[in-house]
Write a protein that holds these residues in place. Structure first.
Motif, PDB file in Angstrom:
ATOM      1  N   TYR A  54      26.594  11.096  17.949  1.00  0.00           N
ATOM      2  CA  TYR A  54      26.979  10.188  16.875  1.00  0.00           C
ATOM      3  C   TYR A  54      28.401  10.440  16.365  1.00  0.00           C
TER       4      TYR A  54
ATOM      5  N   VAL B  30      20.418  10.678  11.418  1.00  0.00           N
ATOM      6  CA  VAL B  30      20.420   9.713  12.519  1.00  0.00           C
ATOM      7  C   VAL B  30      18.979   9.458  12.944  1.00  0.00           C
TER       8      VAL B  30
ATOM      9  N   ASN C 265      26.357   3.067  12.755  1.00  0.00           N
ATOM     10  CA  ASN C 265      26.272   2.857  14.202  1.00  0.00           C
ATOM     11  C   ASN C 265      27.538   2.249  14.814  1.00  0.00           C
TER      12      ASN C 265
ATOM     13  N   LEU D 260      23.484   4.610  20.672  1.00  0.00           N
ATOM     14  CA  LEU D 260      23.238   4.691  19.241  1.00  0.00           C
ATOM     15  C   LEU D 260      23.746   3.469  18.488  1.00  0.00           C
TER      16      LEU D 260
ATOM     17  N   VAL E 241      20.885   1.690  17.083  1.00  0.00           N
ATOM     18  CA  VAL E 241      20.054   2.360  16.079  1.00  0.00           C
ATOM     19  C   VAL E 241      20.403   1.812  14.696  1.00  0.00           C
TER      20      VAL E 241
END
Length: 232
Positions: free
Chosen positions: A32, A159, A187, A195, A198
């Motif tokens: 991330y 996350v 994100n 990700l 997400v």
């Protein structure tokens, strides 16, 4: 030395206007990460040029913040920046993943504010970020707590899918710090493109979680795009 740039900010050091220096390079590859463009390197510069930027900013800054990347990769240059900033009467802050406890030990006396990213419970680091550095992070935290002159913030980016509520509760039992900040995952501009799908955690979810753990910690904040930093 290599950097990713500099900015002036009122957000990076609470209650102060700071010059933020982004030092390039990092040994980690957190999925991330939002500064992926400087993980391998950045723009070449010199300490002399950095000192001039600090000098030119003196009229409107109270502090110098060194972030990354991972600042402790370039430990010698970091040390000189901190020493120079302190010599001018400025407050200093360093943001770190805390994967270099012995290097941290060398510079701690020049740091007023240390922010350590607690990326997972110490025994889950390899699973979450692909690097088994949990013991090193714990050691760095212990070193920082030995210096009463350094304010220690621990912070976790929540996350979904990588961490769950039980992970945050476990972290709250494992850490010791002056402030724990639970940060909202965004994100956009992440190293692992998967990700991007997400969903960003709802601020209410983070506040609820923070309320559940605050009894174990000195001070808890939640940081979101919608509401900024909020004390819980």
């Amino acid at each position: 030395m290599e950097i990713g740039g500099t900015i002036v900010s009122s957000l990076e050091y609470s209650g102060k206007i700071s010059l933020v220096i982004f030092m390039a390079k990092c040994p980690l590859r957190c999925p991330y990460c939002h500064n992926a463009e400087i993980l391998e390197g950045g723009d070449e510069t010199t300490l002399k040029k950095i000192f001039k930027i600090i000098d030119d900013s003196l009229d409107y800054i109270d502090a110098v913040v060194v972030s990354g990347g991972e600042p402790l990769v370039q430990i010698d240059d970091l040390l000189e920046i901190l020493k120079y900033s302190k010599s001018l009467g400025l407050k200093t802050k360093v943001d770190t993943s805390a994967c270099y406890p012995q290097r941290l030990n060398k510079i701690l006396k020049y740091i007023d504010y240390l922010a350590i990213d607690i990326k997972a419970p110490f025994d889950r680091y390899e699973e979450v970020i692909g690097a088994a550095i949990g013991k090193k992070v714990k050691k760095s935290m212990e070193i920082a707590n030995q210096d009463s002159n350094t304010f220690l913030e621990c912070r976790t980016t929540y996350v979904p899918g990588l961490l769950d509520h039980e992970d945050i509760k476990q972290i709250s039992h494992e850490i010791k710090c002056d402030l724990y900040t639970l940060q909202q995952f965004r994100n956009k501009n992440v190293l692992d493109e998967s990700l991007e799908n997400v969903e960003t955690p709802n601020p209410l979810e983070l506040k609820t979680l923070a309320n559940e753990i605050k009894q174990f910690l000195s001070q808890v904040k939640v940081k979101t795009a919608e509401f900024g930093e909020e004390s819980i």
